[in-house]
Scaffold this motif. Structure first.
Motif, PDB file in Angstrom:
ATOM      1  N   UNK A   9      -3.628 106.048  11.686  1.00 12.11           N
ATOM      2  CA  UNK A   9      -5.169 105.977  11.865  1.00 12.11           C
ATOM      3  C   UNK A   9      -5.659 107.233  10.777  1.00 12.11           C
ATOM      4  N   UNK A  10      -6.306 106.608   9.639  1.00 19.26           N
ATOM      5  CA  UNK A  10      -6.551 107.822   8.647  1.00 19.26           C
ATOM      6  C   UNK A  10      -8.026 107.951   9.060  1.00 19.26           C
ATOM      7  N   UNK A  11      -8.517 109.300   8.945  1.00 14.98           N
ATOM      8  CA  UNK A  11      -9.819 109.647   9.097  1.00 14.98           C
ATOM      9  C   UNK A  11     -10.725 110.367   8.150  1.00 14.98           C
ATOM     10  N   UNK A  12     -11.844 109.944   8.089  1.00 13.92           N
ATOM     11  CA  UNK A  12     -12.938 110.770   7.137  1.00 13.92           C
ATOM     12  C   UNK A  12     -13.991 111.401   7.953  1.00 13.92           C
ATOM     13  N   UNK A  13     -14.460 112.198   7.892  1.00 14.58           N
ATOM     14  CA  UNK A  13     -15.558 112.752   8.614  1.00 14.58           C
ATOM     15  C   UNK A  13     -16.473 114.081   7.907  1.00 14.58           C
ATOM     16  N   UNK A  14     -17.631 114.005   8.438  1.00 13.62           N
ATOM     17  CA  UNK A  14     -18.559 115.365   8.232  1.00 13.62           C
ATOM     18  C   UNK A  14     -17.836 116.617   8.754  1.00 13.62           C
ATOM     19  N   UNK A  15     -18.102 117.761   8.087  1.00 16.95           N
ATOM     20  CA  UNK A  15     -18.070 119.078   8.903  1.00 16.95           C
ATOM     21  C   UNK A  15     -18.343 118.975  10.527  1.00 16.95           C
ATOM     22  N   UNK A  24     -14.684 107.806  18.924  1.00 14.95           N
ATOM     23  CA  UNK A  24     -15.373 106.737  18.867  1.00 14.95           C
ATOM     24  C   UNK A  24     -14.810 105.812  17.757  1.00 14.95           C
ATOM     25  N   UNK A  25     -14.616 106.441  16.495  1.00 18.04           N
ATOM     26  CA  UNK A  25     -14.406 105.691  15.418  1.00 18.04           C
ATOM     27  C   UNK A  25     -12.708 105.321  15.477  1.00 18.04           C
ATOM     28  N   UNK A  26     -11.922 106.024  16.108  1.00 14.30           N
ATOM     29  CA  UNK A  26     -10.504 105.561  16.435  1.00 14.30           C
ATOM     30  C   UNK A  26     -10.582 104.540  17.223  1.00 14.30           C
ATOM     31  N   UNK A  27     -11.278 104.422  18.360  1.00 15.22           N
ATOM     32  CA  UNK A  27     -11.272 103.442  19.470  1.00 15.22           C
ATOM     33  C   UNK A  27     -11.799 101.958  18.559  1.00 15.22           C
ATOM     34  N   UNK A  28     -12.751 102.311  17.839  1.00 17.01           N
ATOM     35  CA  UNK A  28     -13.256 101.069  17.163  1.00 17.01           C
ATOM     36  C   UNK A  28     -12.217 100.577  15.939  1.00 17.01           C
ATOM     37  N   UNK A  29     -11.386 101.423  15.381  1.00 19.76           N
ATOM     38  CA  UNK A  29     -10.577 100.814  14.377  1.00 19.76           C
ATOM     39  C   UNK A  29      -9.244 100.466  14.995  1.00 19.76           C
ATOM     40  N   UNK A  30      -8.696 101.292  16.027  1.00 16.94           N
ATOM     41  CA  UNK A  30      -7.388 100.978  16.904  1.00 16.94           C
ATOM     42  C   UNK A  30      -7.518  99.427  17.397  1.00 16.94           C
ATOM     43  N   UNK A  31      -8.541  99.442  18.107  1.00 17.30           N
ATOM     44  CA  UNK A  31      -8.679  97.866  18.669  1.00 17.30           C
ATOM     45  C   UNK A  31      -7.612  97.543  19.623  1.00 17.30           C
ATOM     46  N   UNK A 103      -3.763  98.076   4.677  1.00 14.36           N
ATOM     47  CA  UNK A 103      -4.792  98.146   5.500  1.00 14.36           C
ATOM     48  C   UNK A 103      -4.633  97.179   6.590  1.00 14.36           C
ATOM     49  N   UNK A 104      -4.654  97.604   7.929  1.00 11.55           N
ATOM     50  CA  UNK A 104      -5.043  96.714   9.070  1.00 11.55           C
ATOM     51  C   UNK A 104      -6.608  96.603   9.473  1.00 11.55           C
ATOM     52  N   UNK A 105      -7.123  97.532   9.232  1.00 15.73           N
ATOM     53  CA  UNK A 105      -8.805  97.711   9.453  1.00 15.73           C
ATOM     54  C   UNK A 105      -9.290  98.641   8.267  1.00 15.73           C
ATOM     55  N   UNK A 106     -10.424  98.209   7.708  1.00 14.94           N
ATOM     56  CA  UNK A 106     -11.057  98.831   6.717  1.00 14.94           C
ATOM     57  C   UNK A 106     -11.844  99.917   7.609  1.00 14.94           C
ATOM     58  N   UNK A 107     -12.742 100.934   6.766  1.00 12.44           N
ATOM     59  CA  UNK A 107     -13.060 101.850   7.526  1.00 12.44           C
ATOM     60  C   UNK A 107     -14.165 101.477   8.463  1.00 12.44           C
ATOM     61  N   UNK A 108     -14.376 102.096   9.805  1.00 13.14           N
ATOM     62  CA  UNK A 108     -15.225 101.664  10.878  1.00 13.14           C
ATOM     63  C   UNK A 108     -15.883 103.135  11.058  1.00 13.14           C
ATOM     64  N   UNK A 109     -17.156 102.899  11.115  1.00 15.08           N
ATOM     65  CA  UNK A 109     -17.846 104.274  11.140  1.00 15.08           C
ATOM     66  C   UNK A 109     -18.374 104.449  12.737  1.00 15.08           C
TER      67      UNK A 109
END
Length: 124
Positions: A9-15, A24-31, A103-109
């Motif tokens: 699970x790769x992450x991008x985020x604001x400071x 929340x982003x993890x749960x959405x992407x991991x499914x 990729x299994x899922x593209x980025x989810x916000x």
């Protein structure tokens, strides 16, 4: 010798991202998938540490050079400006999953728009 497949699970985020943003982003992407490790830009590891501890998963730090060298299917202008890649989450996941990863899922916000997460599968 063949290596086992891993899911990253790769992450991008604001400071300003919170633990809730990242979760929340993890749960959405991991499914519901089983994830083997997390990945994020080196300067965001501290933000991701609480989630990694809660999930009992290691974190792979990804350099800005590695992010910029990774081609992603989605393109976010803020990501291009900040890190030189179309999606920080996708680039982090792909890089940490190793050569030939997909990729299994593209980025989810996340709902608060402070974090993104993408999943990649590879053999690294």
């Amino acid at each position: 010798m063949e290596r086992d497949a891993v899911i990253v699970a790769g992450f991008g985020c604001r400071a300003s991202a919170t633990a809730e943003s990242l979760a929340a982003a993890f749960v959405a992407a991991a499914q519901g998938r089983s994830v083997d490790r997390l990945a994020a830009p080196e300067d965001r590891i501290a933000l991701l540490a609480p989630l990694a501890r809660a999930l009992d998963l290691p974190i792979v730090p990804v350099t800005d050079a590695a992010l910029a060298a990774t081609v992603t299917p989605t393109r976010s202008p803020p990501s291009v400006t900040a890190r030189g890649t179309g999606s920080v989450a996708e680039a982090a996941a792909l890089h940490a999953a190793g050569p030939g990863a997909r990729l299994l899922t593209t980025r989810l916000v996340s709902p608060d728009r402070r974090a993104t997460c993408a999943l990649a599968q590879g053999t690294s």
